[in-house]
Design an enzyme around this catalytic site. Structure first.
Site, short mmCIF file in Angstrom:
data_model
loop_
_atom_site.label_atom_id
_atom_site.label_comp_id
_atom_site.label_asym_id
_atom_site.label_seq_id
_atom_site.Cartn_x
_atom_site.Cartn_y
_atom_site.Cartn_z
NE ARG A 169 -51.31 -24.17 -24.51
CZ ARG A 169 -52.08 -23.40 -23.77
NH1 ARG A 169 -53.17 -23.88 -23.25
NH2 ARG A 169 -51.78 -22.14 -23.55
CE LYS A 177 -34.24 -15.72 -12.79
NZ LYS A 177 -34.50 -14.79 -13.89
CG HIS A 227 -28.42 -16.41 -18.48
ND1 HIS A 227 -29.46 -15.98 -17.70
CD2 HIS A 227 -27.90 -15.30 -19.05
CE1 HIS A 227 -29.55 -14.67 -17.78
NE2 HIS A 227 -28.62 -14.22 -18.60
CD GLU A 239 -31.43 -6.48 -16.66
OE1 GLU A 239 -31.62 -6.99 -17.76
OE2 GLU A 239 -32.14 -6.71 -15.67
CG ASP A 260 -35.89 -11.18 -12.79
OD1 ASP A 260 -36.16 -12.27 -13.35
OD2 ASP A 260 -35.41 -10.20 -13.40
CG HIS A 279 -28.78 -13.93 -12.75
ND1 HIS A 279 -28.84 -15.24 -13.15
CD2 HIS A 279 -29.74 -13.29 -13.45
CE1 HIS A 279 -29.81 -15.38 -14.05
NE2 HIS A 279 -30.38 -14.22 -14.24
C1 BG6 Z 1 -32.87 -12.87 -16.53
C2 BG6 Z 1 -33.87 -11.99 -15.86
O1 BG6 Z 1 -32.61 -14.01 -15.75
O2 BG6 Z 1 -31.66 -12.15 -16.74
C3 BG6 Z 1 -34.11 -10.73 -16.66
O3 BG6 Z 1 -35.09 -12.69 -15.69
C4 BG6 Z 1 -32.80 -10.04 -16.98
O4 BG6 Z 1 -34.99 -9.84 -15.98
C5 BG6 Z 1 -31.78 -11.02 -17.56
O5 BG6 Z 1 -33.07 -9.00 -17.90
C6 BG6 Z 1 -30.42 -10.38 -17.70
O6 BG6 Z 1 -29.56 -11.24 -18.41
P1 BG6 Z 1 -28.34 -10.66 -19.27
O7 BG6 Z 1 -27.63 -11.89 -19.75
O8 BG6 Z 1 -28.94 -9.85 -20.37
O9 BG6 Z 1 -27.52 -9.83 -18.34
#
Ligand code: BG6
Length: 490
Positions: free
Chosen positions: A50, A149, A179, A217, A236, A241
């Site tokens: 936008r 997602k 990813h 994390e 999430d 994942h």
């Molecule tokens: C994302 C989540 O899909 O993956 C995040 O929404 C998370 O909360 C992230 O931090 C982690 O990805 P990576 O590649 O840094 O392990």
């Protein structure tokens, strides 16, 4: 050296082109592909959002993003210039007609190239954008759409989203990104399992005691409180994942790497997951939430202090014992855990083999520890096979547990590409193998939904844990109750 095969020219339209994902991941990933010489003329990348901006301002935005998110040695002035010359910008409103005719004019008839729409926006806009893409006649024969997602908040909303997008695009045109599937070591898992004769005969309940999947994390909310507090760690991270990793470990060998062959096998795993309901949720799941502590060497706030409201029952940590009810995995628990503000950033899959049936060594030899295969996804990608050997040196027979260690960084000189680099171009190559099919997403929610429901119905609250630790003590108890422990990486 890895082989670079140029891809055919494309137009990538990135909705949310000025957003966080575009800035941190998509633009740097596409730049890297430029640097590698993989982009061919007349490829264009078109930012759409936008905000009012012209092409030049968007190019400046991209230059700043590259400087911010890449290491200085990755920046090559010539490649940056070539890359930003591919960038264009259109100010478009997903919810009105504003900007759509400009986008259409810029795209032209586009029959000479692949056209891809990347929706790096909230799922609330997926329907509006898809509909306007269709209404403006922007779908060509070579058009694809990429969605990020979260695909829904549960089974029902995922179905609605899938249906909405499915009204405009065929399933072959829809790329649902997870990813984690683009990460180098995740694909290595497939190589390890299916390009070696060594493991597959042992890959079952006769030889494997249990599997652990940890995605830890050290970061906290990173300014995403609005989204995260409504989602929580189960939606999430686990729904996508961790469940995807579990599928790759547990699936039967597909007949080929063909997208449908791989996804059919993952789907069978998803459909074999033992339901977790109010009957067993308390025994097999743990929810946690971090409180103030220390992370990455400094004091950090607790979750509630990071939230503006200060009151929340959202989990920032979850541990689950998952069971797969099929012949191969009956009786082999898969322990999953993930959380924010844990001790370190570390993701790994541990396959713990069964102990030897009988030891011929006396007690003076020491304990015979069972074999383990550890696949480290990040950081320090690599594989370790833990085995028993004789402790070197004269004297009696003493045994030692050591690892055969393969660090990919030490062994290979190639840069580890970011997951998005591969996935963005897989879309252009129309390779769906590393993307989630509609029925997979829905099957994952079918397993997750009852867990969410059980938590609400039984009032299972979050257990506090101090930031910088490995989560609540209940997560340790979860695995220790079964006579096992979480693997401690060295
Ligand atoms: C994302 C989540 O899909 O993956 C995040 O929404 C998370 O909360 C992230 O931090 C982690 O990805 P990576 O590649 O840094 O392990």
């Amino acid at each position: 050296m890895s082989q670079i095969i140029p891809v055919e020219p494309f137009d990538y339209v990135v909705f949310g082109g000025t957003g966080d994902l575009a800035e941190r991941k998509l633009l740097p990933a596409l730049y890297h592909r430029q640097l590698a010489g993989q982009l061919t003329d007349p490829t264009r990348i078109i930012g759409a959002s936008r905000a009012e901006m012209d092409d030049e301002a968007y190019r400046d935005f991209a230059r700043a993003a590259l400087n911010e998110h890449l290491k200085s040695e990755e920046i090559d002035a010539g490649a940056v210039d070539q890359f930003v010359a591919r960038l264009h910008y259109v100010s478009v409103d997903a919810r009105s007609d504003r900007g759509w005719s400009e986008l259409k004019a810029l795209l032209g008839d586009g029959t000479d190239r692949v056209r891809s729409f990347y929706l790096a926006v909230g799922p609330g806009l997926f329907g509006d954008i898809s509909e306007r893409i269709r209404a403006n006649g922007l779908v060509t024969e070579q058009t694809r759409i990429v969605v990020e997602k979260p695909i829904g908040r549960g089974l029902e909303s995922a179905r609605v989203l899938n249906r909405t997008i499915g009204e405009v695009f065929n399933e072959e045109q829809i790329f649902r990104i997870d990813h984690y599937l683009g990460k180098e070591t995740v694909q290595n898992l497939m190589a390890l399992r299916f390009a070696n004769a060594l493991y597959e005969p042992l890959w079952n309940s006769a030889h494997i005691d249990h599997v652990q999947i940890t995605v830890a994390e050290s970061v906290g909310l990173e300014g995403r409180a609005g989204y995260y507090d409504k989602a929580g760690a189960l939606r999430d991270m686990v729904q996508n994942h961790l469940v995807q990793l579990l599928c790759l470990v547990a699936m039967e060998p597909p007949a080929s790497m063909d997208a449908e062959a791989v996804r059919d096998e993952k789907l069978k795993v998803l459909r074999s997951l033992k339901p977790i309901t109010e009957v067993n949720a308390d025994a097999v799941t743990v929810r946690g939430q971090y409180k103030a502590g220390a992370s990455a060497g400094g004091a950090v706030k607790g979750y509630l202090e990071e939230l503006e409201g200060g009151v929340s029952d959202t989990e920032t940590f979850v541990a689950i014992r998952a069971d797969i009810e099929n012949w191969r995995w009956s009786g082999v628990p898969f322990y999953l855990r993930t959380g924010k503000r844990l001790s370190e950033r570390m993701s790994e899959i541990v396959v713990a083999f069964k102990p030897i049936p009988h030891s011929i060594f006396g007690t003076s030899a020491g304990r015979v520890t069972a074999n383990k295969l550890v696949m480290r996804l990040q950081p320090d990608e690599g594989v370790k096979q833990w085995i028993m050997i004789k402790d070197p040196g004269p004297g009696g027979m003493r045994l030692r547990h050591v690892s055969l260690d393969m660090s990919f960084a030490d062994r290979f000189e190639v840069r580890n590409p970011d997951a998005y680099e591969r996935l963005l171009l897989d879309v252009i190559r129309c390779n769906q193998t590393l993307f989630m099919r509609r029925d997979e997403v829905e099957a994952a929610w079918t397993w997750i939904d009852p867990i969410l429901k059980a938590w609400t119905e039984t009032g299972q609250s979050v257990q506090p844990y101090t930031a910088g630790t490995w989560g609540p003590s209940q997560a340790i108890a979860l695995i220790e109750r079964d006579g096992r422990t979480w693997h401690e990486s060295d």
